[in-house]
Design an enzyme around this catalytic site. Structure first.
Site, PDB file in Angstrom:
ATOM      1  N   PRO A 137       1.104  50.577  43.074  1.00 55.88           N
ATOM      2  CG  PRO A 137       2.225  52.135  44.384  1.00 55.88           C
ATOM      3  CD  PRO A 137       0.913  51.875  43.718  1.00 55.88           C
ATOM      4  CB  ALA A 157       8.366  51.557  46.412  1.00 56.47           C
ATOM      5  CE1 TYR A 213       9.468  50.702  53.408  1.00 53.86           C
ATOM      6  CE2 TYR A 213       7.352  51.173  52.356  1.00 53.86           C
ATOM      7  CZ  TYR A 213       8.289  50.259  52.825  1.00 53.86           C
ATOM      8  OH  TYR A 213       8.056  48.907  52.726  1.00 53.86           O
ATOM      9  NE  ARG A 242      -0.340  54.070  47.849  1.00 47.41           N
ATOM     10  CZ  ARG A 242      -0.592  52.822  47.443  1.00 47.41           C
ATOM     11  NH1 ARG A 242       0.108  51.814  47.920  1.00 47.41           N
ATOM     12  NH2 ARG A 242      -1.530  52.568  46.559  1.00 47.41           N
ATOM     13  NE  ARG A 287      -3.640  42.459  49.193  1.00 48.01           N
ATOM     14  CZ  ARG A 287      -3.974  42.561  50.469  1.00 48.01           C
ATOM     15  NH1 ARG A 287      -3.534  41.643  51.319  1.00 48.01           N
ATOM     16  NH2 ARG A 287      -4.723  43.545  50.898  1.00 48.01           N
TER      17      ARG A 287
HETATM   18  C1  FMN Z   1       3.430  42.413  46.121  1.00 51.64           C
HETATM   19  C2  FMN Z   1       3.103  43.737  46.717  1.00 51.64           C
HETATM   20  C3  FMN Z   1       4.031  44.771  46.636  1.00 51.64           C
HETATM   21  C4  FMN Z   1       3.724  46.049  47.147  1.00 51.64           C
HETATM   22  N1  FMN Z   1       4.579  47.091  46.943  1.00 51.64           N
HETATM   23  C5  FMN Z   1       4.189  48.360  47.219  1.00 51.64           C
HETATM   24  C6  FMN Z   1       4.924  49.476  46.763  1.00 51.64           C
HETATM   25  O1  FMN Z   1       5.909  49.363  46.039  1.00 51.64           O
HETATM   26  N2  FMN Z   1       4.479  50.708  47.130  1.00 51.64           N
HETATM   27  C7  FMN Z   1       3.348  50.897  47.867  1.00 51.64           C
HETATM   28  O2  FMN Z   1       2.981  52.038  48.177  1.00 51.64           O
HETATM   29  N3  FMN Z   1       2.604  49.842  48.255  1.00 51.64           N
HETATM   30  C8  FMN Z   1       2.988  48.595  47.923  1.00 51.64           C
HETATM   31  N4  FMN Z   1       2.186  47.532  48.246  1.00 51.64           N
HETATM   32  C9  FMN Z   1       0.888  47.815  48.874  1.00 51.64           C
HETATM   33  C10 FMN Z   1      -0.174  47.920  47.778  1.00 51.64           C
HETATM   34  O3  FMN Z   1       0.119  48.942  46.847  1.00 51.64           O
HETATM   35  C11 FMN Z   1      -1.554  48.157  48.396  1.00 51.64           C
HETATM   36  O4  FMN Z   1      -1.546  49.403  49.040  1.00 51.64           O
HETATM   37  C12 FMN Z   1      -1.939  47.058  49.394  1.00 51.64           C
HETATM   38  O5  FMN Z   1      -1.608  45.777  48.875  1.00 51.64           O
HETATM   39  C13 FMN Z   1      -3.429  47.080  49.702  1.00 51.64           C
HETATM   40  O6  FMN Z   1      -4.167  46.996  48.506  1.00 51.64           O
HETATM   41  P1  FMN Z   1      -4.869  45.620  47.996  1.00 51.64           P
HETATM   42  O7  FMN Z   1      -5.805  45.190  49.078  1.00 51.64           O
HETATM   43  O8  FMN Z   1      -5.578  46.037  46.710  1.00 51.64           O
HETATM   44  O9  FMN Z   1      -3.791  44.610  47.757  1.00 51.64           O
HETATM   45  C14 FMN Z   1       2.491  46.256  47.789  1.00 51.64           C
HETATM   46  C15 FMN Z   1       1.591  45.196  47.909  1.00 51.64           C
HETATM   47  C16 FMN Z   1       1.868  43.963  47.362  1.00 51.64           C
HETATM   48  C17 FMN Z   1       0.838  42.871  47.456  1.00 51.64           C
END
Ligand code: FMN
Length: 366
Positions: free
Chosen positions: A24, A58, A183, A231, A325
């Site tokens: 997400p 979220a 949160y 989560r 990402r």
């Molecule tokens: C643009 C962006 C928005 C995010 N929004 C959420 C979210 O809505 N809910 C959530 O649990 N994590 C959110 N995250 C965290 C990601 O879901 C993920 O846990 C975190 O980026 C680490 O993973 P990655 O290394 O693959 O980016 C967000 C991350 C990014 C980059």
């Protein structure tokens, strides 16, 4: 070569073609919680990433549960109608099953969008009162949240249930509760943010009580075969905070409450949290949770390459991986991973002529 990453998995009655999820990701592009055309483009694109599951960002279960003025919500008929249009679009043109993350930002609400500094809204930005288990701010520059009363707790619990029902009506395939990143639900479980003197504070068992009540209430409100997950945090990364032991205990309790999966993340409980940001950040916590709680376990955090994701699943450290990402960087990440791992992945008919089997260019390298 058989890929573990591209083997199917079943969560409750939902069959997933592979072990990859799009994590997400808040887009801060909604209007009073209502999804915009940005979401149509963004999620429509990621519905064709090759991941079996796409999790919508979220989504605030009440207006004050949003992080920013731009966060998605599911607290009005307009929010529900826009989500239904979004789901219909992704289903018609995409290949992924669709999950949604239901959330309440608690003491981290009323903030600016990341590209506006991510700080608390100031008096001229139309801020709102934040609520939390205890009147302890997220950090030195953050407002003191109001301690939740039993009326607040009942309203938020009903908010989760009503939002879950709206998600079901909108056509979502799976629901994930946001119990991480500092949160509201996480802030009840963590001793850093929960100092309540009632039955919802104290030892871990009491601190988990409210999130578990919400989990059970949502479970009872949605179809039996629909996967429900959460989560949760594998580590608060702060002295005196939640540990991997606590994550395993919480996951066990969530399983007992009828949840089908957990996703292990970490960090975000306060401005003092200092995560160790290395590749596979949360994999060791996920491995522990999977082993000790016996619930389908996903993990997330600095997973970027197909081999890395394949190893996590093949070595049994997690049942699924989520990528955030890496998916923004390469929205067809799953297609490229399938090619790298010698697996098949489903593509929309409009794009089938770019499949490696029929397009020689897929093998060209500079
Ligand atoms: C643009 C962006 C928005 C995010 N929004 C959420 C979210 O809505 N809910 C959530 O649990 N994590 C959110 N995250 C965290 C990601 O879901 C993920 O846990 C975190 O980026 C680490 O993973 P990655 O290394 O693959 O980016 C967000 C991350 C990014 C980059």
């Amino acid at each position: 070569m058989t890929s573990a990453l591209f083997s199917p998995i079943r969560l409750a009655d939902l069959e997933l073609a592979n072990r990859i999820a799009v994590s997400p990701m808040c887009q801060y592009s909604a209007d009073d919680g209502v999804a915009s055309d940005w979401h149509i483009g963004h999620l429509g694109m990621l519905a064709n990433s090759g991941a079996a599951m796409l999790v919508v960002e979220a989504t605030g279960i009440e207006r004050r549960g949003r992080i920013t003025h731009g966060c998605l919500g599911l607290y009005s008929d307009d929010c529900e109608a826009a989500l239904a249009r979004l789901v219909a679009h992704c289903r018609r043109y995409g290949t992924a099953k669709l999950g949604i993350q239901l959330a309440h930002a608690g003491r981290k609400a009323s903030a600016r969008r990341p590209w506006e500094g991510a700080q608390p809204l100031s008096a001229t930005d139309d801020p709102w009162e934040t609520i939390a288990p205890s009147p302890i701010p997220f950090g030195p520059d953050w407002p003191i949240p109001r301690e939740m009363t039993s009326a607040d707790m009942a309203r938020v619990r009903d908010g989760f249930v009503n939002a879950a029902k709206r998600a079901v009506r909108a056509g979502i395939d799976a629901i994930e509760l946001h119990g991480a990143h500092g949160y509201l639900l996480h802030s009840f479980v963590s001793p850093i943010s929960n100092k309540r003197g009632d039955e919802y504070g104290g030892l871990l068992e009491a601190r988990m009580r409210y999130p578990l009540e919400i989990a059970r209430a949502v479970r009872a409100a949605i179809p039996k075969g629909m996967p429900l997950g959460a989560r949760i945090t594998g580590n608060d990364w702060v002295e005196g905070g939640l540990t991997p032991d606590d994550a395993a205990a919480f996951a066990r309790a969530l399983k007992h409450a009828g949840l089908d999966f957990v996703c292990i993340s970490s960090g975000g409980i306060s401005t003092d949290s200092r995560p160790t940001l290395v590749a596979n950040t949360n994999v060791e916590f996920a491995e522990r949770v999977k082993r000790e709680a016996g619930i389908a376990t996903r993990t997330v955090g600095l997973i970027a390459t197909p081999k890395q994701a394949e190893a996590i699943v093949a070595e049994g450290k997690a049942d699924m991986v989520a990528l955030a990402r890496a998916m923004l960087d390469n929205p067809h990440w799953g297609w490229h991973a399938a090619r790298a791992l010698g697996a098949d992945v489903v593509r929309p008919p409009q794009y089938q002529r770019a499949a490696p089997k029929v397009w020689a260019g897929a093998t060209y390298r500079d």
